[in-house]
Design a protein around this motif. Structure first.
Motif, PDB file in Angstrom:
ATOM      1  N   GLU A  39       7.749 -16.084   3.930  1.00 28.15           N
ATOM      2  CA  GLU A  39       6.929 -16.581   2.831  1.00 28.15           C
ATOM      3  C   GLU A  39       6.154 -15.426   2.218  1.00 28.15           C
ATOM      4  OE1 GLU A  39       3.608 -19.048   4.026  1.00 28.15           O
ATOM      5  OE2 GLU A  39       3.701 -18.292   6.077  1.00 28.15           O
ATOM      6  N   ARG A  40       5.727 -15.601   0.982  1.00 24.06           N
ATOM      7  CA  ARG A  40       4.909 -14.595   0.330  1.00 24.06           C
ATOM      8  C   ARG A  40       3.452 -15.027   0.412  1.00 24.06           C
ATOM      9  NH1 ARG A  40       7.471 -10.568  -1.885  1.00 24.06           N
ATOM     10  NH2 ARG A  40       5.580  -9.849  -2.923  1.00 24.06           N
ATOM     11  N   VAL A  41       2.607 -14.073   0.796  1.00 28.71           N
ATOM     12  CA  VAL A  41       1.187 -14.383   0.944  1.00 28.71           C
ATOM     13  C   VAL A  41       0.372 -13.293   0.261  1.00 28.71           C
ATOM     14  CG1 VAL A  41       1.516 -15.620   3.115  1.00 28.71           C
ATOM     15  CG2 VAL A  41       1.003 -13.169   3.163  1.00 28.71           C
ATOM     16  N   PHE A  42      -0.861 -13.654  -0.130  1.00 24.70           N
ATOM     17  CA  PHE A  42      -1.771 -12.661  -0.675  1.00 24.70           C
ATOM     18  C   PHE A  42      -2.138 -11.664   0.425  1.00 24.70           C
ATOM     19  CE2 PHE A  42      -2.713 -16.325  -3.543  1.00 24.70           C
ATOM     20  CZ  PHE A  42      -2.280 -15.719  -4.718  1.00 24.70           C
ATOM     21  N   VAL A  43      -2.463 -10.465   0.006  1.00 26.21           N
ATOM     22  CA  VAL A  43      -2.696  -9.392   0.968  1.00 26.21           C
ATOM     23  C   VAL A  43      -3.801  -9.748   1.962  1.00 26.21           C
ATOM     24  CG1 VAL A  43      -4.271  -8.131  -0.580  1.00 26.21           C
ATOM     25  CG2 VAL A  43      -3.048  -6.903   1.224  1.00 26.21           C
ATOM     26  N   ASP A  54      10.644  -4.390   3.655  1.00 30.15           N
ATOM     27  CA  ASP A  54       9.868  -3.169   3.441  1.00 30.15           C
ATOM     28  C   ASP A  54       8.909  -3.325   2.271  1.00 30.15           C
ATOM     29  OD1 ASP A  54      11.414  -2.055   5.427  1.00 30.15           O
ATOM     30  OD2 ASP A  54      12.627  -0.818   4.081  1.00 30.15           O
ATOM     31  N   VAL A  55       7.735  -2.719   2.394  1.00 31.11           N
ATOM     32  CA  VAL A  55       6.844  -2.561   1.248  1.00 31.11           C
ATOM     33  C   VAL A  55       7.200  -1.224   0.599  1.00 31.11           C
ATOM     34  CG1 VAL A  55       4.467  -2.202   0.495  1.00 31.11           C
ATOM     35  CG2 VAL A  55       4.972  -3.934   2.225  1.00 31.11           C
ATOM     36  N   PRO A 161       9.881   3.524   1.171  1.00 27.12           N
ATOM     37  CA  PRO A 161       9.137   2.538   1.963  1.00 27.12           C
ATOM     38  C   PRO A 161       7.778   3.080   2.410  1.00 27.12           C
ATOM     39  CG  PRO A 161      11.421   2.669   2.702  1.00 27.12           C
ATOM     40  CD  PRO A 161      11.209   3.819   1.755  1.00 27.12           C
ATOM     41  N   ALA A 162       6.751   2.295   2.153  1.00 23.69           N
ATOM     42  CA  ALA A 162       5.416   2.646   2.623  1.00 23.69           C
ATOM     43  C   ALA A 162       5.150   2.027   3.993  1.00 23.69           C
ATOM     44  CB  ALA A 162       4.368   2.170   1.626  1.00 23.69           C
ATOM     45  N   ILE A 163       5.630   0.802   4.206  1.00 26.39           N
ATOM     46  CA  ILE A 163       5.508   0.116   5.490  1.00 26.39           C
ATOM     47  C   ILE A 163       6.850  -0.570   5.757  1.00 26.39           C
ATOM     48  CG2 ILE A 163       4.159  -1.482   6.878  1.00 26.39           C
ATOM     49  CD1 ILE A 163       1.982  -1.377   4.756  1.00 26.39           C
ATOM     50  N   PRO A 164       7.467  -0.339   6.914  1.00 26.44           N
ATOM     51  CA  PRO A 164       8.789  -0.924   7.174  1.00 26.44           C
ATOM     52  C   PRO A 164       8.709  -2.381   7.594  1.00 26.44           C
ATOM     53  CG  PRO A 164       8.096   0.384   9.049  1.00 26.44           C
ATOM     54  CD  PRO A 164       7.024   0.553   7.989  1.00 26.44           C
ATOM     55  N   ALA A 165       9.779  -3.110   7.339  1.00 32.74           N
ATOM     56  CA  ALA A 165       9.899  -4.476   7.840  1.00 32.74           C
ATOM     57  C   ALA A 165       9.792  -4.458   9.360  1.00 32.74           C
ATOM     58  CB  ALA A 165      11.225  -5.082   7.402  1.00 32.74           C
ATOM     59  N   GLY A 166       9.207  -5.524   9.911  1.00 29.98           N
ATOM     60  CA  GLY A 166       9.037  -5.600  11.354  1.00 29.98           C
ATOM     61  C   GLY A 166       7.703  -5.082  11.823  1.00 29.98           C
ATOM     62  N   GLY A 175      -4.895  -2.017   4.112  1.00 26.34           N
ATOM     63  CA  GLY A 175      -5.454  -1.020   3.209  1.00 26.34           C
ATOM     64  C   GLY A 175      -4.381  -0.264   2.452  1.00 26.34           C
ATOM     65  N   ILE A 176      -3.271   0.062   3.116  1.00 18.34           N
ATOM     66  CA  ILE A 176      -2.173   0.755   2.440  1.00 18.34           C
ATOM     67  C   ILE A 176      -1.605  -0.107   1.323  1.00 18.34           C
ATOM     68  CG2 ILE A 176       0.204   1.561   2.726  1.00 18.34           C
ATOM     69  CD1 ILE A 176      -0.602   2.620   5.470  1.00 18.34           C
ATOM     70  N   VAL A 177      -1.378  -1.389   1.621  1.00 19.03           N
ATOM     71  CA  VAL A 177      -0.853  -2.296   0.589  1.00 19.03           C
ATOM     72  C   VAL A 177      -1.795  -2.327  -0.613  1.00 19.03           C
ATOM     73  CG1 VAL A 177      -0.277  -4.697   0.058  1.00 19.03           C
ATOM     74  CG2 VAL A 177       0.412  -3.714   2.250  1.00 19.03           C
ATOM     75  N   ALA A 178      -3.095  -2.437  -0.354  1.00 15.08           N
ATOM     76  CA  ALA A 178      -4.061  -2.468  -1.449  1.00 15.08           C
ATOM     77  C   ALA A 178      -4.072  -1.152  -2.218  1.00 15.08           C
ATOM     78  CB  ALA A 178      -5.460  -2.770  -0.895  1.00 15.08           C
ATOM     79  N   SER A 179      -3.889  -0.025  -1.513  1.00 12.96           N
ATOM     80  CA  SER A 179      -3.906   1.276  -2.183  1.00 12.96           C
ATOM     81  C   SER A 179      -2.743   1.440  -3.150  1.00 12.96           C
ATOM     82  CB  SER A 179      -3.878   2.400  -1.143  1.00 12.96           C
ATOM     83  OG  SER A 179      -2.580   2.576  -0.588  1.00 12.96           O
ATOM     84  N   LEU A 180      -1.702   0.612  -2.995  1.00  9.89           N
ATOM     85  CA  LEU A 180      -0.546   0.656  -3.890  1.00  9.89           C
ATOM     86  C   LEU A 180      -0.693  -0.303  -5.056  1.00  9.89           C
ATOM     87  CD1 LEU A 180       2.261   0.731  -1.139  1.00  9.89           C
ATOM     88  CD2 LEU A 180       1.292   2.657  -2.407  1.00  9.89           C
ATOM     89  N   GLY A 181      -1.779  -1.064  -5.077  1.00  3.67           N
ATOM     90  CA  GLY A 181      -1.971  -2.036  -6.148  1.00  3.67           C
ATOM     91  C   GLY A 181      -1.132  -3.278  -5.980  1.00  3.67           C
ATOM     92  N   ILE A 182      -0.638  -3.536  -4.762  1.00  3.48           N
ATOM     93  CA  ILE A 182       0.218  -4.692  -4.490  1.00  3.48           C
ATOM     94  C   ILE A 182      -0.649  -5.848  -3.995  1.00  3.48           C
ATOM     95  CG2 ILE A 182       2.078  -5.575  -3.024  1.00  3.48           C
ATOM     96  CD1 ILE A 182       3.237  -2.750  -3.002  1.00  3.48           C
ATOM     97  N   GLY A 183      -0.484  -7.016  -4.585  1.00  3.89           N
ATOM     98  CA  GLY A 183      -1.322  -8.157  -4.240  1.00  3.89           C
ATOM     99  C   GLY A 183      -0.689  -9.148  -3.295  1.00  3.89           C
TER     100      GLY A 183
END
Length: 430
Positions: A39-43, A54-55, A161-166, A175-183
């Motif tokens: 599922e997709r969720v907010f950060v 992967d992100v 990839p910034a963060i791998p699946a798994g 914090g990394i996800v937020a630093s990429l502007g990904i919500g």
């Protein structure tokens, strides 16, 4: 569906009556696969969830060459090798507000931490070593080219990839996800685990305690441990030692969960029909683990009835002992890594341990791994550990008082005061 018992029987040195801890864990993890679904969720809702894909970084991080320190942006070629260099200050580069011009020969720009490196500069000299005289800045010798710089993309690169699946998303990953502007991120669905306790002697909270009865604590400790792992817990209460009631509970649990955890009913001398029922409804191995506490354990799979009447894949079964401490120890050594595997965490790493000096003697028999509960302290610059006291498998207080497991290896005998032992921290584990 792969035959569990056949897979076990083909394994080297498989002995269900004396199975080492590491081997039992290996056999369990070798059969499991992550649950299907995402599922997709907010950060901000993604903390402790497991990434299903992967992100990918949409930008370079940092986006520009910038300064790692407060200081002066200079051209390294302008600096003298053995004498002070005098440069002219032509402006300031702030974080978030770049200097618009170019650094030419004999010039320097005041730069703040995070400020974009001005065109022409290739070095930052920290402010603490410099002197300022009017619009002149005096730079001492001994500087290095590209010192105190953070290059564009040195942390994360666009398209990679910034963060791998798994990966389980901890605060740093959030914090990394937020630093990429990904919500939003895509995460695996939560593992669904059904739990119930068995035994006519068990009494539920809120009811009078009959003579010879005990309140059921195991479901509450299981709920706590599973909730910390991010599972969706289905609490089915206490099921009496009645074949029809137990069969109905197992079938209901298999229909709505990925895994089933029971406590009680797997020890020698307990109701044989529970074991027979487990085997009848699926494929279950009954083990005697070479460990203390927690020797008896059942592992396998309970089938799920399909619309055509056939049995489907069903749910994984972990039949744990009935004593409260044995439940917790077997959970952390076998069920927790299994839940991590089902959750899609990759890789599932063993819990690390480290040596400590044992300050009290401990009795131990060879031929089994023991998990005694301990309390750590720091004495004269070294880690020391002592047992919590009574180590019986029914003494739940020993878990409440402890901050570590004292892990006494399979072939080890009794421990004398002053000997070194291995410990596993409970912080983060429990």
């Amino acid at each position: 569906m792969t035959s569990i018992l056949q897979a076990f029987s083909c394994a080297d040195d498989y002995d269900p009556n004396s199975l080492p801890v590491d081997r039992a864990r290996e056999l369990i993890l070798g059969l499991l696969q992550p649950v299907v679904g995402h599922e997709r969720v907010f950060v901000r809702q993604a903390l402790d969830r497991v990434l299903s894909e992967d992100v990918i970084s949409p930008i370079d991080v940092p986006a520009h060459d910038n300064s790692a320190m407060d200081g002066w942006a200079v051209r390294f070629g302008d600096l003298a090798a053995s004498d002070d260099t005098r440069l002219r200050n032509i402006g300031t580069a702030f974080a978030g507000r770049a200097f618009a011009g170019r650094v030419g020969a004999g010039e320097t720009v005041r730069i703040m931490t995070g400020g974009v490196l001005p065109e022409g500069a290739d070095c930052v000299v920290i402010q603490e070593v410099t002197k300022v005289e009017g619009d002149a800045v005096i730079i001492p010798p001994g500087q290095r080219k590209e010192q105190n710089l953070r290059r564009a993309g040195e942390d994360l690169q666009a398209g990679r990839p910034a963060i791998p699946a798994g990966k389980k998303l901890r605060p740093a990953e959030i914090g990394i996800v937020a630093s990429l502007g990904i919500g939003e991120v895509s995460v695996r669905r939560r593992v669904r685990v059904a739990i119930f306790s068995t035994g006519d002697e068990l009494c539920s909270i809120g009811t009078p305690l009959a003579e010879g009865a005990v309140y059921d604590s195991n479901r509450y400790t299981l709920w706590g441990m599973l909730t910390r792992l991010g599972c969706e817990v289905i609490d089915m209460g206490v099921v009496r030692d009645d074949p029809a009631a137990l069969e109905a509970a197992f079938r209901e649990a298999a229909a709505c969960s990925d895994a089933i955890i029971t406590s009680g009913g797997v020890s020698v001398g307990e109701a044989d029909f529970i074991k027979q029922l487990m085997a009848q409804l699926g494929e279950v191995a009954f083990w005697k683990i070479a460990m203390k506490p927690g020797r008896p354990m059942a592992f396998g799979r309970i089938g799920k009835t399909q619309p055509d009447g056939a049995d489907g894949p069903g749910a994984w079964l972990f039949g744990l002992p009935g004593n409260p401490v044995a439940v917790m120890v077997t959970f952390y050594q076998f069920v927790q890594p299994a839940i991590m595997k089902l959750s899609g965490i990759d890789p599932v790493r063993p819990v690390p341990g480290f040596p400590a000096r044992c300050v009290e003697p401990m009795r131990k028999g060879r031929g089994r791994t023991e998990f005694q509960r301990g309390i750590l302290s720091r004495e004269n610059g070294e880690w020391c550990v002592r047992p919590t006291g009574a180590q019986g498998s029914g003494v739940l207080r020993s878990m409440a008082d402890a901050d570590c497991f004292i892990v006494l290896e399979h072939e080890r005998g009794s421990v004398a005061a002053g000997e070194t032992v291995m410990v596993q921290l409970m912080n983060g584990l429990v």
